[in-house]
Design a protein around this motif. Structure first.
Motif, PDB file in Angstrom:
ATOM      1  N   ALA A   2       0.843  -1.202   0.000  1.00 35.57           N
ATOM      2  CA  ALA A   2       0.000   0.000   0.000  1.00 35.57           C
ATOM      3  C   ALA A   2       0.876   1.249   0.000  1.00 35.57           C
ATOM      4  O   ALA A   2       1.832   1.360   0.767  1.00 35.57           O
ATOM      5  N   GLY A   3       0.566   2.171  -0.908  1.00 35.97           N
ATOM      6  CA  GLY A   3       1.347   3.400  -1.024  1.00 35.97           C
ATOM      7  C   GLY A   3       2.522   3.299  -1.969  1.00 35.97           C
ATOM      8  O   GLY A   3       3.235   4.288  -2.180  1.00 35.97           O
ATOM      9  N   GLN A   4       2.721   2.107  -2.564  1.00 29.32           N
ATOM     10  CA  GLN A   4       3.891   1.896  -3.422  1.00 29.32           C
ATOM     11  C   GLN A   4       3.486   1.378  -4.797  1.00 29.32           C
ATOM     12  O   GLN A   4       2.489   0.674  -4.944  1.00 29.32           O
ATOM     13  N   SER A   5       4.287   1.741  -5.801  1.00 28.61           N
ATOM     14  CA  SER A   5       4.184   1.131  -7.126  1.00 28.61           C
ATOM     15  C   SER A   5       5.354   0.178  -7.278  1.00 28.61           C
ATOM     16  O   SER A   5       6.465   0.470  -6.817  1.00 28.61           O
ATOM     17  N   VAL A   6       5.097  -0.952  -7.931  1.00 31.18           N
ATOM     18  CA  VAL A   6       6.108  -2.008  -8.025  1.00 31.18           C
ATOM     19  C   VAL A   6       6.717  -2.060  -9.423  1.00 31.18           C
ATOM     20  O   VAL A   6       6.006  -2.105 -10.431  1.00 31.18           O
ATOM     21  N   ILE A   7       8.046  -2.061  -9.445  1.00 28.09           N
ATOM     22  CA  ILE A   7       8.818  -2.269 -10.671  1.00 28.09           C
ATOM     23  C   ILE A   7       9.233  -3.736 -10.696  1.00 28.09           C
ATOM     24  O   ILE A   7       9.919  -4.199  -9.785  1.00 28.09           O
ATOM     25  N   MET A   8       8.783  -4.478 -11.693  1.00 28.00           N
ATOM     26  CA  MET A   8       9.178  -5.888 -11.812  1.00 28.00           C
ATOM     27  C   MET A   8      10.432  -5.973 -12.671  1.00 28.00           C
ATOM     28  O   MET A   8      10.418  -5.579 -13.844  1.00 28.00           O
TER      29      MET A   8
END
Length: 357
Positions: free
Chosen positions: A47-53
């Motif tokens: 929550a509150g974060q965007s994920v870079i795969m």
């Protein structure tokens, strides 16, 4: 449609819009897992974060709704190098892009995610904006991006009310700070009645339930922000009820014992993190998702001993508390997604409960 990723340091990347066509500002973290993107998207700890795969192809086995770790998507956005438009799996129910749209999650594909990971490793944790609007002057949005903070997120992800999700002869109170579904599943598999309690539940209310054990779950954000929860955990400690803490639960227990936490430069996010059991010397591969750790110099050796340590950077990954039926780990023994090396820790918790009985 084109999309853009703008970092708070002024770097920008152009790619293709995926998911919802809306703008989002969030903290950026990179995850090194090769699979498990659905479990990552539905892990409330993001929550509150965007994920870079960092793995180059995401979405190749589609979306299997049974694998969701919660009922909602808590990740703010998704950043991938290449998005598979077709899910090749007999269990798949839809493609990943459709799933993102249904859950109103914006994303961007076609960017060099490994380069992005290197930028974060070098400069530390950064905020970013995913947008479909092309800003001619990036400087005008940088103050908004820099101002973003991950705050009060436990309140956003916790349960609304106390509820029981199984039946059994013994009872576990599962404090929901953003609990993943498979934590409860592991307890149910061992024959426990699981009573899920919201993060704000007073300790005296849980103690009055006459539970056999308490599990402090994973969750998002800065643990030091949760001052009221830490105060309640201090009361739980005095009860003598066996306690097992995972991730945020591990950090909150440490703070309740008088230790301190600190923020890592870029955190641990992935399913390939080696941890060493300092008691028997065994090394396990673990799933991890956290930006904060317990500060080693703050640990009082008369209160606790280090149980697990991260092999890569020697940060604290687990504690056993002297004279108290309390054990905590920083990683995710429920292993979703990830290796099942440390599932035995749920049996360690069971052993503590049986010894007390």
């Amino acid at each position: 449609m084109k999309a853009y990723l703008i970092l708070e340091n002024g770097d920008s990347f152009e790619g293709i819009s995926i998911g919802a066509k809306r703008e989002v500002v969030s903290e950026l973290v990179f995850n090194t897992s090769m699979s498990g993107y659905l479990e990552i998207l539905t892990d409330p700890s993001y929550a509150g974060q965007s994920v870079i795969m960092t793995y180059p192809l995401i979405g190749n086995y589609g979306v299997c709704l049974e694998d969701q770790e919660s009922s909602s998507v808590f990740t703010e956005g998704l950043i991938v190098s290449e998005l598979s438009r077709i899910g090749s799996n007999f269990r798949t129910e839809m493609d990943l892009d459709t799933y993102l749209k249904l859950n109103d999650i914006p994303g961007i594909a076609g960017v060099d995610t490994r380069h992005l990971a290197k930028v974060i490793r070098q400069k530390g944790c950064l905020n970013g904006m995913i947008t479909t609007q092309k800003y001619e002057n990036i400087q005008e949005v940088l103050p908004q991006i820099k101002a973003y903070k991950v705050e009060h997120v436990v309140e956003k992800v916790t349960s609304d009310s106390i509820h029981t999700i199984s039946s059994g002869n013994k009872k576990i109170a599962l404090y929901d700070f953003g609990a993943k579904r498979n934590i409860a599943e592991h307890l149910i598999k061992r024959g426990y009645e699981v009573i899920v309690v919201p993060a704000s539940t007073p300790a005296k209310k849980v103690i009055a339930m006459n539970v056999d054990g308490i599990l402090l779950s994973n969750g998002p954000g800065d643990p030091s922000e949760c001052t009221e929860i830490i105060g309640e955990i201090k009361q739980l400690i005095k009860s003598g009820i066996p306690i097992f803490g995972i991730c945020l639960g591990h950090q909150l227990m440490a703070l309740a014992q008088g230790f301190k936490t600190e923020k890592l430069k870029y955190g641990h996010h992935g399913a390939n993190h080696p941890v060493k059991n300092l008691i028997n010397g065994h090394v396990y591969i673990s799933t991890q998702n956290h930006n904060y750790v317990i500060k080693e110099s703050s640990i009082d050796a008369s209160i606790a001993k280090v149980w697990f340590m991260n092999v890569n950077d020697q940060t604290i990954e687990g504690l056993k508390y002297h004279g108290q039926p309390i054990q905590t780990v920083q990683f995710h023994p429920e292993a979703c997604a990830g290796p099942q090396d440390t599932e035995f820790l749920f049996d360690e918790f069971t052993k503590m409960i049986e010894e007390r009985r």
